[in-house]
Motif scaffolding. Sequence first.
Motif, PDB file in Angstrom:
ATOM      1  N   GLU A 113       0.823  -1.211   0.000  1.00 30.41           N
ATOM      2  CA  GLU A 113       0.000   0.000   0.000  1.00 30.41           C
ATOM      3  C   GLU A 113       0.856   1.260   0.000  1.00 30.41           C
ATOM      4  O   GLU A 113       0.534   2.253  -0.678  1.00 30.41           O
ATOM      5  N   ALA A 114       1.968   1.229   0.734  1.00 29.65           N
ATOM      6  CA  ALA A 114       2.822   2.413   0.804  1.00 29.65           C
ATOM      7  C   ALA A 114       3.619   2.643  -0.470  1.00 29.65           C
ATOM      8  O   ALA A 114       3.974   3.794  -0.793  1.00 29.65           O
ATOM      9  N   SER A 115       3.909   1.579  -1.207  1.00 26.19           N
ATOM     10  CA  SER A 115       4.750   1.703  -2.405  1.00 26.19           C
ATOM     11  C   SER A 115       3.976   1.503  -3.705  1.00 26.19           C
ATOM     12  O   SER A 115       4.608   1.296  -4.758  1.00 26.19           O
ATOM     13  N   ILE A 118      -8.721 -12.388  -3.438  1.00 18.28           N
ATOM     14  CA  ILE A 118      -9.194 -11.725  -4.655  1.00 18.28           C
ATOM     15  C   ILE A 118      -8.657 -10.294  -4.740  1.00 18.28           C
ATOM     16  O   ILE A 118      -8.227  -9.827  -5.809  1.00 18.28           O
ATOM     17  N   LEU A 119      -8.654  -9.582  -3.625  1.00 17.83           N
ATOM     18  CA  LEU A 119      -8.099  -8.225  -3.624  1.00 17.83           C
ATOM     19  C   LEU A 119      -6.617  -8.227  -3.958  1.00 17.83           C
ATOM     20  O   LEU A 119      -6.128  -7.358  -4.700  1.00 17.83           O
ATOM     21  N   LEU A 120      -5.893  -9.208  -3.425  1.00 17.51           N
ATOM     22  CA  LEU A 120      -4.473  -9.297  -3.744  1.00 17.51           C
ATOM     23  C   LEU A 120      -4.247  -9.631  -5.214  1.00 17.51           C
ATOM     24  O   LEU A 120      -3.311  -9.112  -5.849  1.00 17.51           O
ATOM     25  N   ILE A 174      -4.444   2.404 -12.263  1.00 22.73           N
ATOM     26  CA  ILE A 174      -3.808   2.303 -10.953  1.00 22.73           C
ATOM     27  C   ILE A 174      -4.797   1.706  -9.957  1.00 22.73           C
ATOM     28  O   ILE A 174      -5.991   1.568 -10.241  1.00 22.73           O
ATOM     29  N   ILE A 175      -4.261   1.355  -8.813  1.00 27.80           N
ATOM     30  CA  ILE A 175      -5.061   0.749  -7.744  1.00 27.80           C
ATOM     31  C   ILE A 175      -5.580   1.842  -6.830  1.00 27.80           C
ATOM     32  O   ILE A 175      -4.859   2.788  -6.493  1.00 27.80           O
ATOM     33  N   ARG A 176      -6.816   1.703  -6.420  1.00 22.76           N
ATOM     34  CA  ARG A 176      -7.367   2.674  -5.489  1.00 22.76           C
ATOM     35  C   ARG A 176      -6.690   2.579  -4.123  1.00 22.76           C
ATOM     36  O   ARG A 176      -6.198   1.525  -3.727  1.00 22.76           O
ATOM     37  N   GLN A 177      -6.689   3.704  -3.472  1.00 21.58           N
ATOM     38  CA  GLN A 177      -6.062   3.738  -2.154  1.00 21.58           C
ATOM     39  C   GLN A 177      -6.850   2.880  -1.161  1.00 21.58           C
ATOM     40  O   GLN A 177      -8.063   2.960  -1.072  1.00 21.58           O
ATOM     41  N   GLY A 178      -6.130   2.045  -0.412  1.00 22.63           N
ATOM     42  CA  GLY A 178      -6.751   1.207   0.605  1.00 22.63           C
ATOM     43  C   GLY A 178      -7.035  -0.214   0.170  1.00 22.63           C
ATOM     44  O   GLY A 178      -7.480  -1.021   0.993  1.00 22.63           O
ATOM     45  N   LEU A 179      -6.763  -0.565  -1.097  1.00 19.84           N
ATOM     46  CA  LEU A 179      -7.062  -1.927  -1.549  1.00 19.84           C
ATOM     47  C   LEU A 179      -6.141  -2.945  -0.864  1.00 19.84           C
ATOM     48  O   LEU A 179      -6.600  -3.971  -0.363  1.00 19.84           O
ATOM     49  N   PHE A 180      -4.839  -2.668  -0.855  1.00 19.66           N
ATOM     50  CA  PHE A 180      -3.914  -3.591  -0.202  1.00 19.66           C
ATOM     51  C   PHE A 180      -4.134  -3.639   1.309  1.00 19.66           C
ATOM     52  O   PHE A 180      -3.989  -4.700   1.936  1.00 19.66           O
ATOM     53  N   THR A 181      -4.494  -2.524   1.899  1.00 17.90           N
ATOM     54  CA  THR A 181      -4.773  -2.509   3.344  1.00 17.90           C
ATOM     55  C   THR A 181      -5.987  -3.365   3.669  1.00 17.90           C
ATOM     56  O   THR A 181      -5.991  -4.120   4.653  1.00 17.90           O
TER      57      THR A 181
END
Length: 262
Positions: free
Chosen positions: A44-46, A142-144, A167-174
Amino acid sequence: MAVTHADLAPSRRRCDLGSKTGAFLTILSILLGLLSFILCLISEASRSQMIWEASSGEGKVIKSECTYSSSGKIPLLSATGAFFALAMAMVIQHTYLLVAVSKADSLLAITWDPDSDFAKSLTWQAGFFFVTTWVCFAVGEILLLIGLSVESGHLKNWQMPRESCLIIRQGLFTAAGVFGLLTVFLASGLYITALRAQTHTQDQENTRRELLEASVLYASPPRSPRRTIRAVPNENPTARQDRNGITLYDYLTAFDKHTDLV
Protein backbone atom coordinates in the motif's frame (compact mmCIF):
# COMPACT_ATOMS: atom_id res chain seq x y z
CA MET A 1 6.58 -43.54 44.11
CA ALA A 2 2.79 -43.34 43.84
CA VAL A 3 1.15 -43.84 40.46
CA THR A 4 -1.56 -41.30 39.67
CA HIS A 5 -4.41 -41.35 37.18
CA ALA A 6 -2.50 -38.95 34.92
CA ASP A 7 0.33 -41.48 34.66
CA LEU A 8 -2.08 -44.22 33.56
CA ALA A 9 -3.88 -41.99 31.03
CA PRO A 10 -2.73 -42.40 27.42
CA SER A 11 -0.43 -39.68 26.14
CA ARG A 12 -1.62 -37.32 23.40
CA ARG A 13 -0.54 -38.07 19.87
CA ARG A 14 1.11 -35.36 17.80
CA CYS A 15 -1.92 -34.88 15.57
CA ASP A 16 -4.47 -34.76 18.40
CA LEU A 17 -6.40 -31.65 19.30
CA GLY A 18 -4.77 -29.82 22.18
CA SER A 19 -1.32 -31.29 21.54
CA LYS A 20 1.87 -29.26 21.26
CA THR A 21 1.83 -29.73 17.50
CA GLY A 22 -1.63 -28.18 17.28
CA ALA A 23 -0.61 -25.18 19.38
CA PHE A 24 2.54 -24.72 17.28
CA LEU A 25 0.67 -24.85 13.96
CA THR A 26 -1.98 -22.45 15.23
CA ILE A 27 0.67 -19.93 16.32
CA LEU A 28 2.47 -20.43 13.00
CA SER A 29 -0.68 -19.67 11.03
CA ILE A 30 -1.24 -16.48 13.06
CA LEU A 31 2.35 -15.38 12.41
CA LEU A 32 1.89 -16.01 8.69
CA GLY A 33 -1.26 -13.88 8.79
CA LEU A 34 0.65 -11.07 10.50
CA LEU A 35 3.39 -11.36 7.85
CA SER A 36 0.77 -11.12 5.13
CA PHE A 37 -0.68 -8.01 6.77
CA ILE A 38 2.76 -6.34 6.98
CA LEU A 39 3.48 -7.12 3.33
CA CYS A 40 0.11 -5.65 2.37
CA LEU A 41 1.00 -2.44 4.21
CA ILE A 42 4.30 -2.31 2.30
CA SER A 43 2.40 -2.76 -0.96
CA GLU A 44 0.00 0.00 0.00
CA ALA A 45 2.82 2.41 0.80
CA SER A 46 4.75 1.70 -2.41
CA ARG A 47 1.89 1.31 -4.88
CA SER A 48 2.17 3.05 -8.23
CA GLN A 49 0.48 6.40 -8.64
CA MET A 50 -0.57 8.32 -11.72
CA ILE A 51 1.12 11.60 -12.72
CA TRP A 52 -0.52 13.84 -15.30
CA GLU A 53 1.62 15.87 -17.68
CA ALA A 54 0.60 18.41 -20.32
CA SER A 55 2.12 17.96 -23.76
CA SER A 56 1.66 19.78 -27.06
CA GLY A 57 0.43 17.73 -29.95
CA GLU A 58 0.01 18.42 -33.64
CA GLY A 59 -1.35 21.85 -34.41
CA LYS A 60 -0.22 23.11 -31.02
CA VAL A 61 -3.08 21.30 -29.33
CA ILE A 62 -2.33 20.76 -25.67
CA LYS A 63 -3.26 17.35 -24.39
CA SER A 64 -2.76 15.63 -21.07
CA GLU A 65 -0.84 12.40 -20.73
CA CYS A 66 -0.10 10.31 -17.68
CA THR A 67 2.87 8.39 -16.39
CA TYR A 68 3.43 6.05 -13.48
CA SER A 69 5.37 7.10 -10.42
CA SER A 70 7.24 3.76 -10.22
CA SER A 71 7.61 0.48 -12.03
CA GLY A 72 5.52 -1.41 -9.48
CA LYS A 73 8.15 -4.06 -8.65
CA ILE A 74 8.10 -3.48 -4.89
CA PRO A 75 4.29 -3.62 -4.47
CA LEU A 76 4.17 -6.56 -6.86
CA LEU A 77 6.69 -8.59 -4.85
CA SER A 78 5.11 -7.60 -1.54
CA ALA A 79 1.62 -8.50 -2.70
CA THR A 80 2.89 -11.84 -4.04
CA GLY A 81 4.48 -12.64 -0.68
CA ALA A 82 1.28 -11.65 1.14
CA PHE A 83 -0.79 -13.84 -1.19
CA PHE A 84 1.30 -16.97 -0.58
CA ALA A 85 1.71 -16.30 3.17
CA LEU A 86 -2.06 -16.11 3.64
CA ALA A 87 -2.57 -19.23 1.50
CA MET A 88 0.01 -21.16 3.56
CA ALA A 89 -1.62 -20.10 6.83
CA MET A 90 -5.02 -21.28 5.60
CA VAL A 91 -3.69 -24.60 4.29
CA ILE A 92 -1.72 -25.35 7.48
CA GLN A 93 -4.57 -24.59 9.86
CA HIS A 94 -7.37 -26.36 8.01
CA THR A 95 -5.27 -29.38 7.03
CA TYR A 96 -4.35 -29.91 10.66
CA LEU A 97 -7.98 -29.51 11.76
CA LEU A 98 -9.13 -31.99 9.13
CA VAL A 99 -6.56 -34.61 10.20
CA ALA A 100 -7.10 -34.05 13.94
CA VAL A 101 -10.90 -34.21 13.76
CA SER A 102 -10.84 -37.30 11.51
CA LYS A 103 -8.63 -39.14 14.05
CA ALA A 104 -10.59 -37.99 17.12
CA ASP A 105 -12.89 -40.90 17.93
CA SER A 106 -14.78 -38.87 20.53
CA LEU A 107 -15.75 -36.24 17.96
CA LEU A 108 -16.72 -38.76 15.28
CA ALA A 109 -18.93 -40.74 17.67
CA ILE A 110 -20.48 -37.67 19.28
CA THR A 111 -24.25 -37.55 19.65
CA TRP A 112 -25.60 -34.09 20.28
CA ASP A 113 -28.56 -33.62 22.54
CA PRO A 114 -31.03 -31.42 20.61
CA ASP A 115 -32.22 -29.86 23.85
CA SER A 116 -28.71 -29.01 25.09
CA ASP A 117 -27.90 -25.29 24.95
CA PHE A 118 -24.18 -26.04 25.07
CA ALA A 119 -24.39 -28.31 22.02
CA LYS A 120 -26.42 -25.72 20.10
CA SER A 121 -23.95 -22.94 20.91
CA LEU A 122 -20.99 -25.07 19.81
CA THR A 123 -22.73 -25.97 16.55
CA TRP A 124 -23.49 -22.34 15.73
CA GLN A 125 -19.97 -21.24 16.67
CA ALA A 126 -18.34 -23.91 14.51
CA GLY A 127 -20.54 -23.04 11.52
CA PHE A 128 -19.94 -19.31 11.95
CA PHE A 129 -16.16 -19.65 12.19
CA PHE A 130 -15.98 -22.04 9.24
CA VAL A 131 -18.06 -19.92 6.86
CA THR A 132 -16.58 -16.54 7.81
CA THR A 133 -13.03 -17.90 7.62
CA TRP A 134 -13.46 -19.00 4.03
CA VAL A 135 -15.30 -15.81 3.06
CA CYS A 136 -12.56 -13.57 4.49
CA PHE A 137 -9.88 -15.72 2.87
CA ALA A 138 -11.56 -15.53 -0.54
CA VAL A 139 -12.07 -11.75 -0.35
CA GLY A 140 -8.47 -11.13 0.77
CA GLU A 141 -7.00 -13.30 -1.96
CA ILE A 142 -9.19 -11.72 -4.66
CA LEU A 143 -8.10 -8.23 -3.62
CA LEU A 144 -4.47 -9.30 -3.74
CA LEU A 145 -4.96 -10.81 -7.21
CA ILE A 146 -6.46 -7.54 -8.44
CA GLY A 147 -3.46 -5.64 -7.09
CA LEU A 148 -1.05 -8.10 -8.67
CA SER A 149 -2.69 -7.85 -12.09
CA VAL A 150 -2.62 -4.02 -12.05
CA GLU A 151 0.94 -3.62 -10.77
CA SER A 152 2.29 -6.20 -13.21
CA GLY A 153 0.86 -4.26 -16.19
CA HIS A 154 3.49 -1.53 -16.22
CA LEU A 155 6.75 -3.17 -15.22
CA LYS A 156 8.32 -1.96 -18.47
CA ASN A 157 8.18 1.50 -20.02
CA TRP A 158 6.45 2.88 -16.97
CA GLN A 159 7.91 6.37 -17.61
CA MET A 160 6.47 6.56 -21.10
CA PRO A 161 3.49 8.98 -21.34
CA ARG A 162 0.13 7.37 -21.97
CA GLU A 163 -3.35 8.60 -22.62
CA SER A 164 -4.73 6.52 -19.75
CA CYS A 165 -3.13 4.85 -16.75
CA LEU A 166 -4.60 2.10 -14.66
CA ILE A 167 -3.81 2.30 -10.95
CA ILE A 168 -5.06 0.75 -7.74
CA ARG A 169 -7.37 2.67 -5.49
CA GLN A 170 -6.06 3.74 -2.15
CA GLY A 171 -6.75 1.21 0.61
CA LEU A 172 -7.06 -1.93 -1.55
CA PHE A 173 -3.91 -3.59 -0.20
CA THR A 174 -4.77 -2.51 3.34
CA ALA A 175 -8.21 -4.09 3.05
CA ALA A 176 -6.60 -7.30 1.79
CA GLY A 177 -4.31 -7.34 4.84
CA VAL A 178 -7.23 -6.82 7.21
CA PHE A 179 -9.14 -9.70 5.64
CA GLY A 180 -6.01 -11.82 5.97
CA LEU A 181 -5.81 -11.09 9.70
CA LEU A 182 -9.49 -11.92 10.11
CA THR A 183 -8.89 -15.19 8.28
CA VAL A 184 -6.19 -16.48 10.64
CA PHE A 185 -7.98 -15.33 13.80
CA LEU A 186 -11.28 -16.88 12.72
CA ALA A 187 -9.44 -20.12 11.87
CA SER A 188 -7.99 -20.07 15.40
CA GLY A 189 -11.52 -19.63 16.74
CA LEU A 190 -12.60 -22.71 14.79
CA TYR A 191 -9.72 -24.67 16.33
CA ILE A 192 -10.69 -23.56 19.84
CA THR A 193 -14.32 -24.55 19.18
CA ALA A 194 -13.26 -28.06 18.08
CA LEU A 195 -11.06 -28.33 21.19
CA ARG A 196 -13.99 -27.34 23.42
CA ALA A 197 -16.18 -29.97 21.77
CA GLN A 198 -13.57 -32.66 22.37
CA THR A 199 -13.12 -31.62 26.01
CA HIS A 200 -16.89 -31.69 26.52
CA THR A 201 -17.19 -35.20 25.10
CA GLN A 202 -14.27 -36.44 27.22
CA ASP A 203 -15.86 -35.01 30.37
CA GLN A 204 -19.13 -36.74 29.51
CA GLU A 205 -17.31 -40.03 28.91
CA ASN A 206 -15.44 -39.77 32.24
CA THR A 207 -18.68 -39.01 34.10
CA ARG A 208 -20.44 -41.93 32.42
CA ARG A 209 -17.57 -44.26 33.33
CA GLU A 210 -17.57 -43.15 36.98
CA LEU A 211 -21.33 -43.67 37.23
CA LEU A 212 -21.01 -47.13 35.71
CA GLU A 213 -18.26 -48.12 38.13
CA ALA A 214 -20.26 -46.82 41.09
CA SER A 215 -23.41 -48.66 39.98
CA VAL A 216 -21.51 -51.94 39.62
CA LEU A 217 -19.95 -51.49 43.06
CA TYR A 218 -23.22 -50.82 44.88
CA ALA A 219 -25.27 -53.33 42.89
CA SER A 220 -23.10 -56.33 43.90
CA PRO A 221 -24.56 -58.32 46.92
CA PRO A 222 -22.63 -58.31 50.22
CA ARG A 223 -20.42 -61.30 50.86
CA SER A 224 -21.47 -63.72 53.65
CA PRO A 225 -18.94 -64.75 56.32
CA ARG A 226 -16.92 -67.84 55.51
CA ARG A 227 -17.99 -71.04 57.33
CA THR A 228 -15.91 -74.12 57.86
CA ILE A 229 -16.85 -77.65 58.93
CA ARG A 230 -14.60 -79.29 61.54
CA ALA A 231 -14.94 -82.84 62.89
CA VAL A 232 -15.14 -83.22 66.68
CA PRO A 233 -14.42 -86.62 68.34
CA ASN A 234 -17.59 -88.60 69.39
CA GLU A 235 -19.82 -86.01 67.75
CA ASN A 236 -21.25 -85.43 64.35
CA PRO A 237 -19.57 -82.79 62.20
CA THR A 238 -21.13 -79.39 62.79
CA ALA A 239 -20.90 -76.19 60.80
CA ARG A 240 -19.50 -73.34 62.83
CA GLN A 241 -18.31 -69.89 62.00
CA ASP A 242 -14.52 -69.81 62.17
CA ARG A 243 -13.74 -66.68 64.14
CA ASN A 244 -10.90 -67.38 66.59
CA GLY A 245 -9.77 -70.79 65.28
CA ILE A 246 -10.73 -72.65 68.62
CA THR A 247 -12.98 -75.70 68.28
CA LEU A 248 -15.07 -77.71 70.76
CA TYR A 249 -12.44 -80.42 70.76
CA ASP A 250 -9.89 -77.93 72.13
CA TYR A 251 -12.24 -77.04 75.02
CA LEU A 252 -12.86 -80.72 75.89
CA THR A 253 -9.14 -81.54 75.84
CA ALA A 254 -8.37 -78.66 78.17
CA PHE A 255 -11.20 -79.75 80.52
CA ASP A 256 -9.86 -83.37 80.66
CA LYS A 257 -6.42 -82.13 81.58
CA HIS A 258 -7.87 -80.00 84.35
CA THR A 259 -9.81 -82.98 85.90
CA ASP A 260 -6.69 -85.19 85.83
CA LEU A 261 -4.81 -82.66 87.88
CA VAL A 262 -7.55 -82.55 90.49
